[in-house]
Design a protein around this motif. Sequence first.
Motif, PDB file in Angstrom:
ATOM      1  N   UNK A   1       0.783  -1.231   0.000  1.00 61.46           N
ATOM      2  CA  UNK A   1       0.000   0.000   0.000  1.00 61.46           C
ATOM      3  C   UNK A   1       0.815   1.282   0.000  1.00 61.46           C
ATOM      4  N   UNK A   2       2.079   1.224   0.443  1.00 63.65           N
ATOM      5  CA  UNK A   2       2.829   2.465   0.611  1.00 63.65           C
ATOM      6  C   UNK A   2       4.134   2.517  -0.183  1.00 63.65           C
ATOM      7  N   UNK A   3       4.806   1.400  -0.352  1.00 68.31           N
ATOM      8  CA  UNK A   3       6.075   1.405  -1.076  1.00 68.31           C
ATOM      9  C   UNK A   3       5.867   1.232  -2.580  1.00 68.31           C
ATOM     10  N   UNK A   4       4.941   0.367  -2.976  1.00 69.31           N
ATOM     11  CA  UNK A   4       4.688   0.171  -4.413  1.00 69.31           C
ATOM     12  C   UNK A   4       4.345   1.464  -5.153  1.00 69.31           C
ATOM     13  N   UNK A   5       3.501   2.342  -4.591  1.00 66.83           N
ATOM     14  CA  UNK A   5       3.238   3.595  -5.320  1.00 66.83           C
ATOM     15  C   UNK A   5       4.510   4.414  -5.561  1.00 66.83           C
ATOM     16  N   UNK A   6       5.403   4.437  -4.577  1.00 63.65           N
ATOM     17  CA  UNK A   6       6.672   5.147  -4.741  1.00 63.65           C
ATOM     18  C   UNK A   6       7.551   4.466  -5.791  1.00 63.65           C
ATOM     19  N   UNK A   7       7.666   3.155  -5.707  1.00 68.65           N
ATOM     20  CA  UNK A   7       8.537   2.446  -6.650  1.00 68.65           C
ATOM     21  C   UNK A   7       7.977   2.520  -8.067  1.00 68.65           C
ATOM     22  N   UNK A   8       6.662   2.548  -8.202  1.00 75.93           N
ATOM     23  CA  UNK A   8       6.047   2.692  -9.527  1.00 75.93           C
ATOM     24  C   UNK A   8       6.427   4.034 -10.143  1.00 75.93           C
ATOM     25  N   UNK A   9       6.413   5.083  -9.324  1.00 74.87           N
ATOM     26  CA  UNK A   9       6.724   6.428  -9.820  1.00 74.87           C
ATOM     27  C   UNK A   9       8.203   6.631 -10.107  1.00 74.87           C
ATOM     28  N   UNK A  10       9.076   6.064  -9.282  1.00 75.22           N
ATOM     29  CA  UNK A  10      10.498   6.391  -9.384  1.00 75.22           C
ATOM     30  C   UNK A  10      11.387   5.278  -9.937  1.00 75.22           C
ATOM     31  N   UNK A  11      10.905   4.049  -9.904  1.00 84.99           N
ATOM     32  CA  UNK A  11      11.751   2.938 -10.344  1.00 84.99           C
ATOM     33  C   UNK A  11      11.003   1.950 -11.246  1.00 84.99           C
ATOM     34  N   UNK A  12      10.308   2.432 -12.277  1.00 82.29           N
ATOM     35  CA  UNK A  12       9.539   1.514 -13.125  1.00 82.29           C
ATOM     36  C   UNK A  12      10.420   0.516 -13.877  1.00 82.29           C
ATOM     37  N   UNK A  13      11.654   0.882 -14.149  1.00 84.64           N
ATOM     38  CA  UNK A  13      12.547   0.016 -14.918  1.00 84.64           C
ATOM     39  C   UNK A  13      13.078  -1.174 -14.124  1.00 84.64           C
ATOM     40  N   UNK A  14      12.902  -1.174 -12.814  1.00 90.09           N
ATOM     41  CA  UNK A  14      13.392  -2.288 -11.987  1.00 90.09           C
ATOM     42  C   UNK A  14      12.290  -2.891 -11.121  1.00 90.09           C
ATOM     43  N   UNK A  15      11.107  -2.940 -11.649  1.00 96.07           N
ATOM     44  CA  UNK A  15      10.031  -3.596 -10.909  1.00 96.07           C
ATOM     45  C   UNK A  15       8.833  -2.726 -10.659  1.00 96.07           C
ATOM     46  N   UNK A  16       9.063  -1.446 -10.376  1.00 96.03           N
ATOM     47  CA  UNK A  16       7.953  -0.531 -10.180  1.00 96.03           C
ATOM     48  C   UNK A  16       6.883  -1.078  -9.259  1.00 96.03           C
TER      49      UNK A  16
END
Length: 132
Positions: A94-109
């Motif tokens: 709920x909290x880390x995936x939204x960040x990783x989607x925005x900033x790290x889409x090339x490595x899993x997002x």
Amino acid sequence: MHAQNFFVPSFLKAVGDNTEESFRSIMTEPSPGVFAFEMLQPHFCGLLLSEVENFEKWVHETKFRIMRPNTMNKHGAVLDDFGLETMLDKLMEEFIRPLSKAFFPEVGGSTLDTHHGFVVEYGMDRDVDLGG
């Protein structure tokens, strides 16, 4: 999990808005691709540290062998080992995936599906860095 008890209001707002702009509004980027921001309430941090101390005390008293965060650390604990796996699953979902989607889409997002949550204790007679 009552998010208001765990997270600072600015983090909750950024996640609720769920835009790169909302995330950037609470962050600094001290080095390219490295982001810093307030996330956890001080009270929650205190509770977490108390649980780690209780776990370490039990490990010492029972002489129980546990997995350390990595092979080079002697003072630390893996959070899954004392009941925090479900909380970390929810945190990631709920909290880390939204960040990783925005900033790290090339490595899993938004496809991240595992975690390795841990704490390490640093000090003169403890670990002095993450490597050992």
